[in-house]
Design a protein around this motif. Structure first.
Motif, PDB file in Angstrom:
ATOM      1  N   ALA A  33     -15.333   4.121  42.364  1.00  0.00           N
ATOM      2  CA  ALA A  33     -15.730   5.377  41.729  1.00  0.00           C
ATOM      3  C   ALA A  33     -17.194   5.679  41.996  1.00  0.00           C
ATOM      4  CB  ALA A  33     -15.501   5.296  40.221  1.00  0.00           C
ATOM      5  N   ARG A  34     -17.557   6.942  41.835  1.00  0.00           N
ATOM      6  CA  ARG A  34     -18.964   7.330  41.928  1.00  0.00           C
ATOM      7  C   ARG A  34     -19.703   6.962  40.644  1.00  0.00           C
ATOM      8  NH1 ARG A  34     -21.648  10.828  45.410  1.00  0.00           N
ATOM      9  NH2 ARG A  34     -23.571  11.734  44.600  1.00  0.00           N
ATOM     10  N   TYR A  35     -19.063   7.201  39.499  1.00  0.00           N
ATOM     11  CA  TYR A  35     -19.658   6.890  38.194  1.00  0.00           C
ATOM     12  C   TYR A  35     -18.564   6.411  37.250  1.00  0.00           C
ATOM     13  CZ  TYR A  35     -23.460   9.847  39.940  1.00  0.00           C
ATOM     14  OH  TYR A  35     -24.453  10.400  40.702  1.00  0.00           O
ATOM     15  N   THR A  36     -18.930   5.573  36.307  1.00  0.00           N
ATOM     16  CA  THR A  36     -18.006   5.121  35.267  1.00  0.00           C
ATOM     17  C   THR A  36     -18.690   5.162  33.907  1.00  0.00           C
ATOM     18  OG1 THR A  36     -16.668   3.692  36.698  1.00  0.00           O
ATOM     19  CG2 THR A  36     -16.727   3.122  34.374  1.00  0.00           C
ATOM     20  N   PHE A  37     -17.942   5.595  32.908  1.00  0.00           N
ATOM     21  CA  PHE A  37     -18.376   5.578  31.513  1.00  0.00           C
ATOM     22  C   PHE A  37     -17.433   4.666  30.744  1.00  0.00           C
ATOM     23  CE2 PHE A  37     -19.543   9.646  33.326  1.00  0.00           C
ATOM     24  CZ  PHE A  37     -20.852   9.841  32.899  1.00  0.00           C
ATOM     25  N   ILE A  38     -17.967   3.889  29.813  1.00  0.00           N
ATOM     26  CA  ILE A  38     -17.166   3.005  28.970  1.00  0.00           C
ATOM     27  C   ILE A  38     -16.984   3.654  27.604  1.00  0.00           C
ATOM     28  CG2 ILE A  38     -16.963   0.705  27.952  1.00  0.00           C
ATOM     29  CD1 ILE A  38     -16.758   0.778  31.017  1.00  0.00           C
ATOM     30  N   ALA A  39     -15.743   3.646  27.120  1.00  0.00           N
ATOM     31  CA  ALA A  39     -15.398   4.284  25.847  1.00  0.00           C
ATOM     32  C   ALA A  39     -14.811   3.242  24.892  1.00  0.00           C
ATOM     33  CB  ALA A  39     -14.389   5.412  26.080  1.00  0.00           C
ATOM     34  N   PRO A  40     -14.712   3.577  23.592  1.00  0.00           N
ATOM     35  CA  PRO A  40     -14.221   2.610  22.601  1.00  0.00           C
ATOM     36  C   PRO A  40     -12.720   2.314  22.676  1.00  0.00           C
ATOM     37  CG  PRO A  40     -15.586   4.292  21.555  1.00  0.00           C
ATOM     38  CD  PRO A  40     -15.277   4.768  22.936  1.00  0.00           C
ATOM     39  N   GLY A  41     -11.993   2.894  23.608  1.00  0.00           N
ATOM     40  CA  GLY A  41     -10.573   2.618  23.757  1.00  0.00           C
ATOM     41  C   GLY A  41      -9.976   3.532  24.803  1.00  0.00           C
ATOM     42  N   GLY A  42      -8.728   3.235  25.205  1.00  0.00           N
ATOM     43  CA  GLY A  42      -8.052   4.073  26.192  1.00  0.00           C
ATOM     44  C   GLY A  42      -7.814   5.483  25.694  1.00  0.00           C
ATOM     45  N   ILE A  79      -5.795  10.500  36.243  1.00  0.00           N
ATOM     46  CA  ILE A  79      -4.714   9.524  36.156  1.00  0.00           C
ATOM     47  C   ILE A  79      -5.035   8.493  35.085  1.00  0.00           C
ATOM     48  CG2 ILE A  79      -5.673   7.992  37.943  1.00  0.00           C
ATOM     49  CD1 ILE A  79      -2.747   7.433  38.803  1.00  0.00           C
ATOM     50  N   ASP A  80      -4.005   8.121  34.333  1.00  0.00           N
ATOM     51  CA  ASP A  80      -4.095   6.925  33.507  1.00  0.00           C
ATOM     52  C   ASP A  80      -3.693   5.773  34.412  1.00  0.00           C
ATOM     53  OD1 ASP A  80      -3.700   4.760  31.811  1.00  0.00           O
ATOM     54  OD2 ASP A  80      -2.959   5.984  30.162  1.00  0.00           O
ATOM     55  N   ASN A  81      -4.679   4.992  34.839  1.00  0.00           N
ATOM     56  CA  ASN A  81      -4.486   3.937  35.839  1.00  0.00           C
ATOM     57  C   ASN A  81      -4.461   2.552  35.189  1.00  0.00           C
ATOM     58  OD1 ASN A  81      -4.020   3.349  38.548  1.00  0.00           O
ATOM     59  ND2 ASN A  81      -6.189   3.104  39.042  1.00  0.00           N
ATOM     60  N   SER A  82      -4.103   2.507  33.892  1.00  0.00           N
ATOM     61  CA  SER A  82      -4.160   1.238  33.155  1.00  0.00           C
ATOM     62  C   SER A  82      -3.188   0.205  33.704  1.00  0.00           C
ATOM     63  CB  SER A  82      -3.874   1.473  31.675  1.00  0.00           C
ATOM     64  OG  SER A  82      -4.780   2.381  31.107  1.00  0.00           O
ATOM     65  N   TYR A  83      -1.970   0.639  34.068  1.00  0.00           N
ATOM     66  CA  TYR A  83      -0.976  -0.296  34.592  1.00  0.00           C
ATOM     67  C   TYR A  83      -1.526  -1.061  35.791  1.00  0.00           C
ATOM     68  CZ  TYR A  83       3.160  -1.945  37.142  1.00  0.00           C
ATOM     69  OH  TYR A  83       4.067  -2.722  37.830  1.00  0.00           O
ATOM     70  N   ALA A  84      -2.180  -0.346  36.679  1.00  0.00           N
ATOM     71  CA  ALA A  84      -2.660  -0.940  37.929  1.00  0.00           C
ATOM     72  C   ALA A  84      -3.984  -1.672  37.760  1.00  0.00           C
ATOM     73  CB  ALA A  84      -2.803   0.140  38.996  1.00  0.00           C
ATOM     74  N   ALA A  85      -4.547  -1.636  36.547  1.00  0.00           N
ATOM     75  CA  ALA A  85      -5.822  -2.321  36.249  1.00  0.00           C
ATOM     76  C   ALA A  85      -6.938  -1.891  37.191  1.00  0.00           C
ATOM     77  CB  ALA A  85      -5.635  -3.838  36.293  1.00  0.00           C
ATOM     78  N   GLY A  86      -6.791  -0.701  37.777  1.00  0.00           N
ATOM     79  CA  GLY A  86      -7.814  -0.206  38.685  1.00  0.00           C
ATOM     80  C   GLY A  86      -7.810  -0.854  40.051  1.00  0.00           C
ATOM     81  N   VAL A  87      -6.890  -1.781  40.305  1.00  0.00           N
ATOM     82  CA  VAL A  87      -6.900  -2.509  41.583  1.00  0.00           C
ATOM     83  C   VAL A  87      -5.596  -2.400  42.367  1.00  0.00           C
ATOM     84  CG1 VAL A  87      -8.654  -4.158  40.884  1.00  0.00           C
ATOM     85  CG2 VAL A  87      -6.263  -4.664  40.414  1.00  0.00           C
ATOM     86  N   LEU A  88      -4.465  -2.209  41.698  1.00  0.00           N
ATOM     87  CA  LEU A  88      -3.185  -2.163  42.406  1.00  0.00           C
ATOM     88  C   LEU A  88      -2.847  -0.772  42.929  1.00  0.00           C
ATOM     89  CD1 LEU A  88      -1.063  -4.491  40.085  1.00  0.00           C
ATOM     90  CD2 LEU A  88      -2.220  -5.055  42.237  1.00  0.00           C
ATOM     91  N   PHE A  89      -3.525   0.250  42.392  1.00  0.00           N
ATOM     92  CA  PHE A  89      -3.385   1.611  42.920  1.00  0.00           C
ATOM     93  C   PHE A  89      -4.782   2.185  43.081  1.00  0.00           C
ATOM     94  CE2 PHE A  89      -3.126   6.245  42.226  1.00  0.00           C
ATOM     95  CZ  PHE A  89      -2.297   6.587  43.289  1.00  0.00           C
ATOM     96  N   ASP A  90      -5.149   2.553  44.289  1.00  0.00           N
ATOM     97  CA  ASP A  90      -6.482   3.087  44.586  1.00  0.00           C
ATOM     98  C   ASP A  90      -6.472   4.592  44.337  1.00  0.00           C
ATOM     99  OD1 ASP A  90      -8.926   3.879  45.607  1.00  0.00           O
ATOM    100  OD2 ASP A  90      -8.857   2.466  47.277  1.00  0.00           O
ATOM    101  N   ALA A  91      -6.801   4.969  43.102  1.00  0.00           N
ATOM    102  CA  ALA A  91      -6.691   6.370  42.692  1.00  0.00           C
ATOM    103  C   ALA A  91      -7.562   7.291  43.540  1.00  0.00           C
ATOM    104  CB  ALA A  91      -7.064   6.501  41.216  1.00  0.00           C
ATOM    105  N   PHE A  92      -8.787   6.885  43.796  1.00  0.00           N
ATOM    106  CA  PHE A  92      -9.708   7.786  44.499  1.00  0.00           C
ATOM    107  C   PHE A  92      -9.364   7.904  45.985  1.00  0.00           C
ATOM    108  CE2 PHE A  92     -12.117   6.344  40.739  1.00  0.00           C
ATOM    109  CZ  PHE A  92     -12.266   7.590  40.142  1.00  0.00           C
ATOM    110  N   ALA A  93      -8.839   6.848  46.573  1.00  0.00           N
ATOM    111  CA  ALA A  93      -8.381   6.933  47.961  1.00  0.00           C
ATOM    112  C   ALA A  93      -7.200   7.877  48.093  1.00  0.00           C
ATOM    113  CB  ALA A  93      -8.004   5.554  48.483  1.00  0.00           C
ATOM    114  N   HIS A  94      -6.443   8.056  46.998  1.00  0.00           N
ATOM    115  CA  HIS A  94      -5.309   8.972  47.000  1.00  0.00           C
ATOM    116  C   HIS A  94      -5.682  10.366  46.497  1.00  0.00           C
ATOM    117  CE1 HIS A  94      -3.062   5.154  47.397  1.00  0.00           C
ATOM    118  NE2 HIS A  94      -2.176   5.894  48.021  1.00  0.00           N
TER     119      HIS A  94
END
Length: 332
Positions: free
Chosen positions: A20-29, A125-140
């Motif tokens: 990602a270009r930027y990431t923000f952390i939040a108190p929950g999904g 996308i809610d990419n929680s299932y893929a843990a950010g590694v099994l589906f490359d959201a930004f490449a898609h």
């Protein structure tokens, strides 16, 4: 890129993980989902979400967002490029969730992105299932990727965290403003639990995926089971997109018992389980099982018969033995 959380390290790691270009952390999904909505949508706007999306996200759409005059319309998760017919001049956001968190539908995300690009609408996308590694959201081509870090990233069922990763400077400004004004910061102590989880994420994902697939294959041969909804199995909706777009599966999947099974018998099955705990969460070290008595269209006919499993780190043979003895309730 710039990152934000209690001390910056967790956001930096998630941004690197997802590309990602930027990431923000939040108190929950759910907090991460709300930030995206409120950053991109205002009164009079329209957004699209899959019918099979995370339940609290649908509750937000039908509750607070509706009260604010934001119209959230649902679409069938298999729609793909046909989603273009639902995009309006006031559509400001298209959500995807792949796989869906209950019925595990895998969406044709590149086709949805193509339809959205033509109309100039960002895709999240809610990419929680893929843990950010099994589906490359930004490449898609996805513009925003959120995760419930509570699940696989933290991985020990002792932290509640979310992340919002974006692909552009414009989205950093818009999402960052909403994130800041809503007070979505988290403490360094909470962030440290997810940083700890990242150290074992590959090992945990590999173990839960291998065990989950073994258990899914075993369930598919049980006479009491009508259907196993696991992205790696051909019967799962969108299996072809999983094969094309994903690097692997996880230990989260569902199965549906046969229609003649009484709801009380399904509850009895869950009560008989010993190694499996009962709970709505997933992604931790302990295996969980949960029945869903009510499902929304298009899978309402599974209501009461769908059981979701989150496979943890226990020995798969022990988990199969636990399920085997619990199935005695159904055969009886």
């Amino acid at each position: 890129g710039q990152v934000d959380d209690g001390d910056g390290r967790l956001a930096a790691r998630i941004a690197e993980l997802e590309g990602a270009r930027y990431t923000f952390i939040a108190p929950g999904g759910q907090a991460a989902i709300a930030v995206v909505y409120l950053a991109l949508c205002a009164t009079g706007d329209h957004a699209l979400i899959p019918q099979t999306t995370y339940g609290p996200s649908q509750d937000l759409a039908e509750g607070l967002l509706k009260d604010l005059g934001i119209e959230i319309e649902t679409y069938h998760p298999a729609l793909g490029a046909g989603l273009s017919a639902m995009i309006r001049p006031n559509t400001r956001l298209i959500w995807t969730e792949s796989p869906g968190s209950l019925t595990m539908d895998v969406q044709d995300v590149p086709a949805i992105v193509g339809a959205a690009r033509t109309a100039g609408v960002p895709v999240a996308i809610d990419n929680s299932y893929a843990a950010g590694v099994l589906f490359d959201a930004f490449a898609h081509g996805v513009d925003i990727s959120i995760q419930s870090l509570t699940k696989y990233v933290a991985g020990h069922s002792d932290a509640i965290l979310g992340s919002i990763s974006v692909a552009s400077e414009d989205l950093r400004e818009r999402v960052g403003r909403a994130w800041s004004q809503l007070g979505m910061a988290v403490s360094p102590d909470e962030a440290s639990l997810a940083l700890r989880g990242l150290q074992t994420l590959p090992v945990r994902l590999e173990r839960s995926a291998a065990s989950g697939l073994a258990i899914a294959h075993w369930l598919s041969k049980r006479p009491e089971v009508e259907l196993v909804l696991h992205p790696a199995l051909p019967d799962c909706p969108g299996h072809e997109f999983w094969r094309r777009d994903f690097k692997g599966a996880t230990g989260l999947f569902s199965f549906v018992v046969r229609p003649e099974t009484a709801p009380a018998a399904v509850d009895g099955l869950l009560d008989r389980l010993g190694l499996f705990a009962t709970g709505y969460g997933w992604g931790g070290t302990t295996s969980l099982a949960m029945r869903y008595p009510q499902l929304r269209p298009p899978y309402e006919h599974y209501g009461g018969r769908l059981i979701r499993l989150s496979i943890g780190l226990e020995a798969p043979d022990d988990l199969i033995a636990d399920l085997d003895q619990a199935f005695d309730v159904l055969t009886a």
